[in-house]
Structures are given as C-alpha cells and as structure tokens.
Motif scaffolding. Structure first.
Motif, PDB file in Angstrom:
ATOM      1  N   HIS A 225      -0.057   1.441  -6.868  1.00  0.00           N
ATOM      2  CA  HIS A 225       0.333   0.667  -8.058  1.00  0.00           C
ATOM      3  C   HIS A 225      -0.651   0.979  -9.173  1.00  0.00           C
ATOM      4  O   HIS A 225      -1.714   1.543  -8.930  1.00  0.00           O
ATOM      5  CB  HIS A 225       0.275  -0.841  -7.747  1.00  0.00           C
ATOM      6  CG  HIS A 225      -1.121  -1.337  -7.532  1.00  0.00           C
ATOM      7  ND1 HIS A 225      -1.814  -1.111  -6.350  1.00  0.00           N
ATOM      8  CD2 HIS A 225      -1.988  -1.997  -8.342  1.00  0.00           C
ATOM      9  CE1 HIS A 225      -3.018  -1.617  -6.443  1.00  0.00           C
ATOM     10  NE2 HIS A 225      -3.174  -2.159  -7.646  1.00  0.00           N
ATOM     11  N   ASP A 227      -2.546  -1.137 -12.623  1.00  0.00           N
ATOM     12  CA  ASP A 227      -2.860  -2.536 -12.928  1.00  0.00           C
ATOM     13  C   ASP A 227      -2.314  -2.952 -14.298  1.00  0.00           C
ATOM     14  O   ASP A 227      -2.369  -2.185 -15.251  1.00  0.00           O
ATOM     15  CB  ASP A 227      -4.373  -2.757 -12.915  1.00  0.00           C
ATOM     16  CG  ASP A 227      -4.957  -2.735 -11.507  1.00  0.00           C
ATOM     17  OD1 ASP A 227      -4.188  -2.770 -10.533  1.00  0.00           O
ATOM     18  OD2 ASP A 227      -6.195  -2.685 -11.401  1.00  0.00           O
ATOM     19  N   HIS A 283      -3.472   3.574  -7.872  1.00  0.00           N
ATOM     20  CA  HIS A 283      -4.425   3.420  -6.778  1.00  0.00           C
ATOM     21  C   HIS A 283      -3.786   2.617  -5.641  1.00  0.00           C
ATOM     22  O   HIS A 283      -2.738   2.001  -5.821  1.00  0.00           O
ATOM     23  CB  HIS A 283      -5.723   2.763  -7.281  1.00  0.00           C
ATOM     24  CG  HIS A 283      -5.525   1.501  -8.053  1.00  0.00           C
ATOM     25  ND1 HIS A 283      -5.047   1.460  -9.349  1.00  0.00           N
ATOM     26  CD2 HIS A 283      -5.720   0.210  -7.710  1.00  0.00           C
ATOM     27  CE1 HIS A 283      -4.982   0.214  -9.756  1.00  0.00           C
ATOM     28  NE2 HIS A 283      -5.375  -0.573  -8.779  1.00  0.00           N
TER      29      HIS A 283
HETATM   30 NI    NI Z   1      -5.034  -2.625  -8.560  1.00  0.00          NI
END
Ligand code: NI
Ligand code: OGA
Length: 354
Positions: A225, A227, A283
């Motif tokens: 994903h 952020d 990540h």
């Molecule tokens: Ni994250």
C-alpha cells in the motif's frame, strides 16, 4: 496456546488468530500463492540523513534540503538521525504501546470499531470480518493533533499510555513540520509553504503490533500500500519487517532497523503536491516467527477538509498537472467504500489520465 481446532474460514470480529496464539495460519489470513512472500528481499540501501544543525546552521540546512530532496525523488524513503527526539521519548512510546497490546483482549476490544471515521480505533484488518483476506496485525489508530482535542479519547491503560504516547506525538508532529519544511524548500516552494496547514492538520498515529507468526510466509502484516499522508514517520522496536518497493526496478527491499533512527516515507499527498516529482512509495510489512514487532507510524496531512493541490509553480509544459486535488476526508470516503472498488488505490483515483 490454543489447539488447531478452530474453524478455519470464520474470523469473527474481536477474535483474532494472532492473539489466540494459533499454531497455524487460518484460511482467512492466507494470501494468494502468487502474492506469498519469498523472503529473499535484499536489504535496502536507503539514505541516512543527519539532521543536526538543520534549523540553525545555513550551510547544514542547504545540505539537508538537498539530501532530503534527492531521497524523496530517488527512493521516496529515507531515515533520519540526530532528529532531536530523545531516546527516552522513543523508548517510552514503544514500551507503552507494547504493554497496551499485552493487555487482555476485552480491554482492547473497548476500542474495536469498523468505522474508519472514528478518532480512536482498535482493529486487526481494514474492516474486521469484512475484508476477504485479514492481515496478521493488530493496530490502534488515534488522531493526535492538536493533542488536547484527542488525548482524552486515547486508552488510559497502561496508566502511562497518554503521557508517553502524548510526548512522542507532540515531538513527532514538530519533527514532521520541520522535515516538510525542507521538502517544500527542495521543491522551490520555500520552507514555510505548508507550515500553518500542517500545524492545523491531521496527525494519525497508527500503533501497530505484528505478533510472531507460526507460518510467516503465508500471511501479511500489511499488504502492499502507499500512505494517505504527506509524509509518514515510523518508529520501530528491534524487529524488522518493513519492505519498500524499489522505485527503479520494482523489487522489494527490506528496511533494517537502526537504533534511535526514524524512517520517513513520501505519502500520497506529497506526490500530488510535487506533481509526481516525489513518488508515494509502496511498502508492505512481512512477519517473523520469532519476535513480535511493534511500530508507530505517524501520518501527517492537512486538515480534514483542506484540499491538497499541485501549486502552479510545479506545473509547466514538461510537467502538466497530473493529479486532482483532495482532502483527508476524501480519503476517508474512498476507504469506506474500498470493498466495492477492490484493487484500486486512493492515489490512482487522483491521477489525471493523459
Ligand atoms: Ni504504510
Ligand atoms: C502503516 C505502515 C509500517 C510498519 O502503518 O501504514 O506501513 O512498519 N506501517 O509497521
């Protein structure tokens, strides 16, 4: 320890395999064979940036701005040392978080919720019991800025939770604003371009616990994903597990834990601000069969309804506007519908098709 006799397909809310100390990974946690982890990720060669003197020494500042700008452009990720947050504040936050996760389930379940809008929320997956594949993670998400608006909603067991976590929250919010100042400077927007908006902005602290997993290759701590932040600052205990997707060749690289350092990654709103010059790094978190991992990710964004948009200075013929504007609330609306929209990332919904 429970025996392996639990029904393998049901994952009722509030009863997590990882917390029950299962000796096997139930079906609902297993990732597709093609996504299984191979555990051959190379160690990432990430820039380590020394922030000493960044605020009061003009020569040092110029260097730091250049290093941070390069790191954002080339890896979307870097780590900082001499960042000004004392070891006792870092240790206090990890210690109280660890003790929170050690509490009996009933105590933590008081904060259990599926509602993504909740300012304090305990859970195990994005929406417990609703997602197809659950993650081998338990978390507590808490809003943190301004602290006085939220701290009374945080757990008060362990008894030092609010104090220790609060000290870290304030320190990391200040650091995030300083680092964002160097980042906007590196983009030619000046050091205070976002200061007020970040000061008034959202800080979401994601306190993560990844219990040791008996079959670590079968489940994810968190699947790949990016952020929903401008930047995320990460504090970890001594167990590693974070991997980033290399912006160059797309391979997975493990981030080793370096004592006293903090890790910083570019988030979606910074990719929008920079018009794609800085990439929101993808990540994931892998698991470990020996150690429980605790981490605290602090996600810094603008205010709930304040739209992040690309400034005109960063749009030209070579860089046409690539992203729609969006607010934190736009993200919450997106995430609450994510099951209908499977496979899509928030960032992909912001990209303007060329
Ligand atoms: Ni994250
Ligand atoms: C997150 C995250 C990384 C970690 O909470 O978004 O990516 O190492 N955490 O826990």
């Amino acid at each position: 320890m429970e025996k392996n006799n639990e029904s393998s397909s049901s994952c009722p809310m509030g009863k997590t395999a990882q917390e029950k100390g299962f000796l096997h990974v139930p079906e609902c946690y297993k990732v597709q064979p093609v996504d299984r982890l191979r555990f051959d990720s190379k160690i990432a060669d990430i820039p380590t940036i020394d922030l000493e003197g960044m605020c009061d020494n003009p020569t040092r500042r110029r260097e730091v701005v250049e290093y941070i700008g390069n790191a954002c452009r080339n890896s979307g990720f870097f780590q900082v040392i001499n960042h000004g947050i004392s070891q006792s504040i870092l240790d206090g936050a990890i210690s109280t978080a660890t003790r929170f996760f050690d509490l009996p389930n009933a105590e933590k379940a008081k904060f259990m919720s599926n509602e993504v809008q909740k300012p304090v929320r305990y859970g195990t997956s994005i929406k417990d019991g609703l997602d197809k594949v659950q993650f081998w993670r338990v978390f507590l998400k808490q809003y943190a800025n301004p602290l006085n608006d939220w701290i009374h909603l945080w757990p008060n067991n362990p008894s030092d939770y609010r104090e220790k976590m609060g000290d870290y929250a304030v320190a990391v919010q200040k650091l995030a604003i300083e680092i964002m100042g160097t980042i906007t400077e590196s983009l030619g927007l000046g050091p205070t371009y976002l200061t007020t908006k970040l000061d008034d902005g959202m800080q979401v602290m994601v306190v993560n616990c990844y219990p040791k997993c008996p079959q670590a290759e079968l489940a994810f701590g968190i699947p790949p994903h990016s952020d929903y932040s401008c930047i995320t600052i990460l504090l970890q205990n001594s167990a590693d597990g974070l991997e980033i997707c290399d912006l160059g060749d797309g391979s997975w690289k493990l981030i080793p834990v370096v004592h006293s350092s903090l890790q910083v990654n570019v988030g979606d709103y910074l990719e929008v601000l920079s018009n794609g010059r800085y990439k929101s790094v993808v990540h994931r978190v892998t698991l470990n069969s020996e150690k429980t991992r605790v981490s605290i990710a602090s996600l810094h964004s603008l205010g709930m309804d304040v739209k992040m948009e690309t400034p005109k200075e960063l749009v030209d013929e070579g860089h046409p506007k690539g992203y729609k504007e969006s607010s934190f609330n736009d993200f919450l609306v997106f995430i609450s519908k994510i099951n209908l929209d499977e496979g899509k990332s928030f960032l992909s919904t912001l990209k303007i098709q060329k």
